[in-house]
Design a protein around this motif. Structure first.
Motif, short mmCIF file in Angstrom:
data_model
loop_
_atom_site.label_atom_id
_atom_site.label_comp_id
_atom_site.label_asym_id
_atom_site.label_seq_id
_atom_site.Cartn_x
_atom_site.Cartn_y
_atom_site.Cartn_z
N UNK A 177 -10.11 30.93 -23.10
CA UNK A 177 -11.07 30.50 -24.12
C UNK A 177 -12.28 29.86 -23.44
N UNK A 178 -13.47 30.20 -23.91
CA UNK A 178 -14.69 29.65 -23.32
C UNK A 178 -14.87 28.18 -23.67
N UNK A 179 -15.48 27.45 -22.74
CA UNK A 179 -15.81 26.05 -23.00
C UNK A 179 -17.04 25.97 -23.89
N UNK A 180 -17.01 25.04 -24.83
CA UNK A 180 -18.18 24.78 -25.66
C UNK A 180 -19.11 23.86 -24.89
N UNK A 181 -20.35 24.29 -24.70
CA UNK A 181 -21.31 23.45 -23.99
C UNK A 181 -22.20 22.68 -24.97
N UNK A 182 -22.38 23.23 -26.17
CA UNK A 182 -23.25 22.58 -27.16
C UNK A 182 -22.79 23.00 -28.55
N UNK A 183 -22.86 22.07 -29.49
CA UNK A 183 -22.55 22.44 -30.88
C UNK A 183 -23.41 21.63 -31.83
N UNK A 184 -23.65 22.21 -33.00
CA UNK A 184 -24.39 21.51 -34.04
C UNK A 184 -23.55 21.46 -35.31
N UNK A 185 -23.75 20.41 -36.08
CA UNK A 185 -23.09 20.26 -37.36
C UNK A 185 -24.13 19.97 -38.42
N UNK A 186 -24.31 20.91 -39.35
CA UNK A 186 -25.23 20.76 -40.48
C UNK A 186 -26.63 20.35 -40.03
N UNK A 187 -27.12 21.03 -39.01
CA UNK A 187 -28.44 20.74 -38.47
C UNK A 187 -29.54 21.21 -39.42
N UNK A 188 -30.43 20.29 -39.78
CA UNK A 188 -31.56 20.62 -40.65
C UNK A 188 -32.82 19.98 -40.10
N UNK A 189 -33.95 20.67 -40.33
CA UNK A 189 -35.24 20.15 -39.91
C UNK A 189 -36.26 20.42 -41.00
N UNK A 190 -36.91 19.37 -41.46
CA UNK A 190 -37.94 19.48 -42.49
C UNK A 190 -39.16 18.68 -42.08
N UNK A 191 -40.31 19.08 -42.61
CA UNK A 191 -41.52 18.30 -42.41
C UNK A 191 -42.46 18.54 -43.59
N UNK A 192 -43.38 17.60 -43.76
CA UNK A 192 -44.32 17.69 -44.86
C UNK A 192 -45.62 18.33 -44.39
N UNK A 193 -46.10 19.31 -45.12
CA UNK A 193 -47.35 19.98 -44.81
C UNK A 193 -48.19 20.07 -46.09
N UNK A 194 -49.32 19.36 -46.08
CA UNK A 194 -50.17 19.38 -47.26
C UNK A 194 -49.51 18.79 -48.49
N UNK A 195 -48.61 17.84 -48.26
CA UNK A 195 -47.92 17.21 -49.37
C UNK A 195 -46.72 18.00 -49.87
N UNK A 196 -46.43 19.15 -49.22
CA UNK A 196 -45.29 19.98 -49.61
C UNK A 196 -44.25 19.93 -48.51
N UNK A 197 -43.00 19.68 -48.87
CA UNK A 197 -41.93 19.61 -47.89
C UNK A 197 -41.51 21.01 -47.47
N UNK A 198 -41.56 21.26 -46.16
CA UNK A 198 -41.14 22.55 -45.60
C UNK A 198 -39.77 22.38 -44.93
N UNK A 199 -38.81 23.20 -45.35
CA UNK A 199 -37.47 23.13 -44.80
C UNK A 199 -37.32 24.26 -43.78
N UNK A 200 -37.46 23.93 -42.51
CA UNK A 200 -37.52 24.94 -41.45
C UNK A 200 -36.12 25.38 -41.02
N UNK A 201 -35.20 24.43 -40.87
CA UNK A 201 -33.81 24.72 -40.54
C UNK A 201 -32.92 24.13 -41.62
N UNK A 202 -31.87 24.87 -42.00
CA UNK A 202 -31.07 24.46 -43.15
C UNK A 202 -29.58 24.50 -42.83
N UNK A 203 -29.02 23.33 -42.58
CA UNK A 203 -27.56 23.18 -42.45
C UNK A 203 -26.93 24.17 -41.46
N UNK A 204 -27.48 24.20 -40.25
CA UNK A 204 -26.97 25.12 -39.24
C UNK A 204 -25.83 24.47 -38.46
N UNK A 205 -24.68 25.13 -38.48
CA UNK A 205 -23.54 24.71 -37.67
C UNK A 205 -23.19 25.86 -36.73
N UNK A 206 -23.25 25.60 -35.43
CA UNK A 206 -22.93 26.66 -34.46
C UNK A 206 -22.39 26.06 -33.19
#
Length: 252
Positions: free
Chosen positions: A1-30
């Motif tokens: 079995x391969x070793x896990x070197x990195x993992x994410x749990x429910x990774x999300x990234x958002x930012x505000x642009x022109x007063x509108x929230x942009x959701x760039x990454x949404x709950x990524x688990x890998x």
């Protein structure tokens, strides 16, 4: 079995642009595995580079957890992240960031000396890496303005590997190169991966993507699907057809 070197749990990234929230990454688990050549694909605006920057500690998530080995990097402050990236990550970008006032060799040594105190041993490793990517001693003495784009990108790979990173992160590493030079760079990345170097690469290019053993397809900030291509074999037509079918299924 391969070793896990990195993992994410429910990774999300958002930012505000022109007063509108942009959701760039949404709950990524890998999970990313040691020794893999993982490729991130997707249409423009899918969040590929944002995901790469989050995984490497160049950016911080809005929500979620990123664990790199036994370290939770999503909880680190900016100073801690800078040290972590220096010690554990390597980077190769589309735009080649070499310092104009330093020779090619000194560009590499300057990155290595941030981690290693033995300059002699560091120079020996740099020489070994330069030889492996076909950069002569004469070229090592030149300044960035005196070398070709392909030579500069190969030097960038050496700089990215000088500290023996746990993962080499590459963002469109052949995007600014012509076809032949880009192929040379892909051959070098493939060689280092075959020697055990873990890699994560963002690309729009199917030729580049075929070098990976694992393809993640990102759409609208989520991983829509993934494809296991296995070990790279030059000229493997079945590999090309498998990737083509996967990308067509993903709507690429």
């Amino acid at each position: 079995m391969k070793d896990i070197v990195l993992k994410t749990d429910n990774l999300s990234k958002s930012f505000s642009s022109g007063g509108v929230m942009q959701h760039v990454l949404k709950n990524i688990s890998l999970k990313l595995y040691r020794g893999d050549f993982t490729v991130i694909m997707g249409a423009s605006g899918a969040g590929k580079s944002t995901l790469l920057y989050a995984l490497s500690g160049m950016d911080t998530p809005s929500i979620g957890k990123i664990t790199f080995g036994d370290r939770v990097i999503s909880e680190m402050n900016q100073d801690e992240l800078a040290i972590f990236r220096r010690d554990h990550c390597g980077f190769v970008f589309q735009q080649i960031y070499l310092m104009d006032g330093m020779s090619v060799m000194d560009n590499v040594l300057s990155a290595g000396l941030l981690v290693h105190r033995n300059k002699k041993a560091l120079a020996a490793r740099a020489e070994e890496l330069f030889a492996s990517v076909g950069i002569s001693k004469e070229t090592q003495k030149k300044f960035p303005a005196q070398i070709s784009g392909g030579e500069a990108q190969r030097a960038g790979i050496v700089r990215g590997l000088i500290n023996s990173p746990e993962i080499l992160f590459a963002d469109e590493p052949t995007g600014a190169l012509n076809s032949k030079t880009g192929l040379d760079v892909l051959d070098m990345l493939t060689k280092f991966n075959e020697q055990g170097q873990s890699m994560v690469m963002v690309t729009h290019d199917m030729r580049s993507a075929r070098r990976g053993n694992r393809i993640l397809y990102l759409k609208d900030g989520v991983i829509l699907g993934e494809c296991d291509l296995g070990k790279y074999v030059h000229g493997d037509r079945a590999r090309h057809e498998k990737l083509s079918a996967f990308l067509e299924e993903m709507g690429w």
